[in-house]
Enzyme design. Structure first.
Site, PDB file in Angstrom:
ATOM      1  N   LYS A  41       0.835  -1.198   0.000  1.00  0.00           N
ATOM      2  CA  LYS A  41       0.000   0.000   0.000  1.00  0.00           C
ATOM      3  C   LYS A  41       0.873   1.252   0.000  1.00  0.00           C
ATOM      4  O   LYS A  41       2.084   1.187   0.229  1.00  0.00           O
ATOM      5  CB  LYS A  41      -0.931   0.005   1.215  1.00  0.00           C
ATOM      6  N   ARG A 138     -10.886  -0.140  15.205  1.00  0.00           N
ATOM      7  CA  ARG A 138     -10.921   0.634  13.956  1.00  0.00           C
ATOM      8  C   ARG A 138     -12.095   0.187  13.095  1.00  0.00           C
ATOM      9  O   ARG A 138     -13.109   0.875  13.023  1.00  0.00           O
ATOM     10  CB  ARG A 138      -9.574   0.460  13.238  1.00  0.00           C
ATOM     11  N   HIS A 167      -6.293  -7.357  13.028  1.00  0.00           N
ATOM     12  CA  HIS A 167      -5.053  -6.571  13.010  1.00  0.00           C
ATOM     13  C   HIS A 167      -4.610  -6.304  14.441  1.00  0.00           C
ATOM     14  O   HIS A 167      -5.386  -5.812  15.255  1.00  0.00           O
ATOM     15  CB  HIS A 167      -5.261  -5.246  12.270  1.00  0.00           C
ATOM     16  N   ARG A 220       0.807 -10.780   7.055  1.00  0.00           N
ATOM     17  CA  ARG A 220       0.876  -9.590   6.206  1.00  0.00           C
ATOM     18  C   ARG A 220       2.177  -8.851   6.538  1.00  0.00           C
ATOM     19  O   ARG A 220       2.332  -8.314   7.634  1.00  0.00           O
ATOM     20  CB  ARG A 220      -0.344  -8.695   6.455  1.00  0.00           C
ATOM     21  N   TYR A 266      15.970  31.440   5.508  1.00  0.00           N
ATOM     22  CA  TYR A 266      14.848  32.242   5.987  1.00  0.00           C
ATOM     23  C   TYR A 266      14.952  32.504   7.483  1.00  0.00           C
ATOM     24  O   TYR A 266      15.238  31.603   8.266  1.00  0.00           O
ATOM     25  CB  TYR A 266      13.517  31.528   5.712  1.00  0.00           C
ATOM     26  N   CYS A 312      14.315  24.950   3.137  1.00  0.00           N
ATOM     27  CA  CYS A 312      13.441  25.618   2.162  1.00  0.00           C
ATOM     28  C   CYS A 312      12.605  24.580   1.409  1.00  0.00           C
ATOM     29  O   CYS A 312      12.775  23.376   1.576  1.00  0.00           O
ATOM     30  CB  CYS A 312      14.275  26.430   1.184  1.00  0.00           C
ATOM     31  N   ASP A 314      12.712  23.739  -1.725  1.00  0.00           N
ATOM     32  CA  ASP A 314      13.441  22.969  -2.727  1.00  0.00           C
ATOM     33  C   ASP A 314      14.922  22.800  -2.414  1.00  0.00           C
ATOM     34  O   ASP A 314      15.630  22.093  -3.149  1.00  0.00           O
ATOM     35  CB  ASP A 314      13.322  23.651  -4.100  1.00  0.00           C
TER      36      ASP A 314
END
Length: 370
Positions: A41, A138, A167, A220, A266, A312, A314
């Site tokens: 997933k 859940r 689970h 799993r 910054y 930042c 990027d």
């Protein structure tokens, strides 16, 4: 032909041999009759769903698990014949498509089945796994009465029970008693079924690694498939070594020598000392390097150096021990020389878990498979 991965020095290197190693060793560790369900997933926990699934299949996985219908349909394109289980609740409208595509759905309530029954009958039966809530809180049926009502509705539908599962919520903890209680609760309800289905499964990665007696018909294997222990507790008790599949690397884009008092990034949160070398790296929070990772170390020339100043969108800056050339390799997660930075370092600094870090690396980081 243009290949965008050739022009981005920031990249995720995925070692598919590590995924195969982890799957093979778990299969060898488990009882012979226990199947491995590879959980792929969230794009294979950020590693790439097609490649992760292929590696797991080659290692001996017999089935895949995803979270949502769209993930199942995406995986079906590259895995046309394998069994795929959707772990979450699917919209009723997807049941007919699931039957057609041979995708197995999770069923949690009689009301969902009644809505399916109100539709036109399917040409083929849709296989389902009944989810039992044994303590996670859940989704899933919780009582004998709920289970009996659900089974009765399924028997009058275009659905066929292929499995039943639960689970574990605390299998990665030192205290084993909560998991033992969950397993007992689960098996009590399984034994209430009129007929045992093909697959009964309970264990996630932590359960599979620490509770081999609870292996049942299948386990799993999710985070462990990618070489990441589910918790520190599990890491200390691993029955075999997990090989980490993920490396995040980039390279130095710019280098400068600072004078005393000069500010970085910054807000000017970092003030340089006289003669410090500062390098800029082309990776930032849009890639998954969260702003709160200021101070996290990276590897250059096999040495640990810190990120300095505000990260930042990027780019980010690191403090070098000496001058390095532009283009010098930098590893953010992974090995370089005799040093290694593991994903747990990031999760501890971010006050979260490795799972969250793994799935938040941006898709704009190219995945390179080795």
């Amino acid at each position: 032909m243009f290949n965008e991965t050739e022009y981005r020095p920031t990249r995720a290197i995925i070692n598919t041999a590590a995924i195969k190693h982890n799957a093979k060793h778990l299969i060898s560790y488990l009882p012979k009759e226990t199947k491995l369900i590879a959980v792929v997933k969230s794009d294979g926990y950020g590693h790439g769903v097609a490649e992760a699934a292929s590696a797991a299949l080659q290692a001996g996985a017999e089935m895949f698990a995803v979270a949502t219908p769209d993930e199942a349909m995406t995986l079906r394109k590259t895995q046309p014949t394998a069994d795929i289980l959707v772990l979450g609740v699917s919209p009723v409208s997807f049941a007919a498509i699931a039957a057609q595509q041979r995708i197995i759905l999770t069923v949690t309530s009689a009301n969902w089945v009644k809505q399916v029954n109100a539709q036109q009958p399917f040409d083929n039966k849709c296989r389902i796994h009944v989810k039992i809530d044994s303590g996670m809180g859940r989704i899933g049926v919780r009582t004998e009465e709920e289970l009996a009502q659900l089974v009765k509705c399924i028997q009058q539908s275009s659905l066929a029970i292929d499995g039943v599962f639960t689970h574990f919520s605390r299998a990665d903890e030192e205290d084993r008693e909560p998991t033992r209680r969950q397993f007992e609760r689960f098996m009590h309800l399984v034994n209430c079924l009129p007929k045992k289905p093909r697959l009964v499964h309970a264990s996630n990665s932590a359960g599979a690694l620490l509770f081999p007696d609870y292996a049942l018909d299948a386990v799993r294997f999710g985070i462990g498939l990618y070489g990441i222990p589910p918790s520190d507790t599990v890491a200390k008790q691993l029955p075999f070594k997990l090989e980490r599949a993920l490396t995040i690397e980039t390279e130095v884009a710019y280098v400068k020598k600072m004078t005393a008092g000069e500010k970085i990034s910054y807000g000017g949160s970092y003030e340089a000392a006289e003669g410090e070398w500062i390098a800029t790296l082309p990776i930032g929070y849009a890639d998954g390097l969260k702003r709160s990772l200021d101070g996290q170390e990276v590897l250059i020339d096999g040495k640990r150096v810190p990120i300095v100043g505000t990260i930042c969108m990027d780019q980010c800056m690191i403090r070098l021990p000496c001058e390095y050339p532009e283009g010098e390799k930098v590893v953010l997660i992974g090995k370089q020389g005799n040093e290694e930075i593991v994903i747990e370092e990031w999760s501890e600094r971010l006050h979260t878990i490795p799972y969250e870090v793994a799935v938040t690396f941006s898709t704009r980081i190219p995945r390179i498979y080795t």
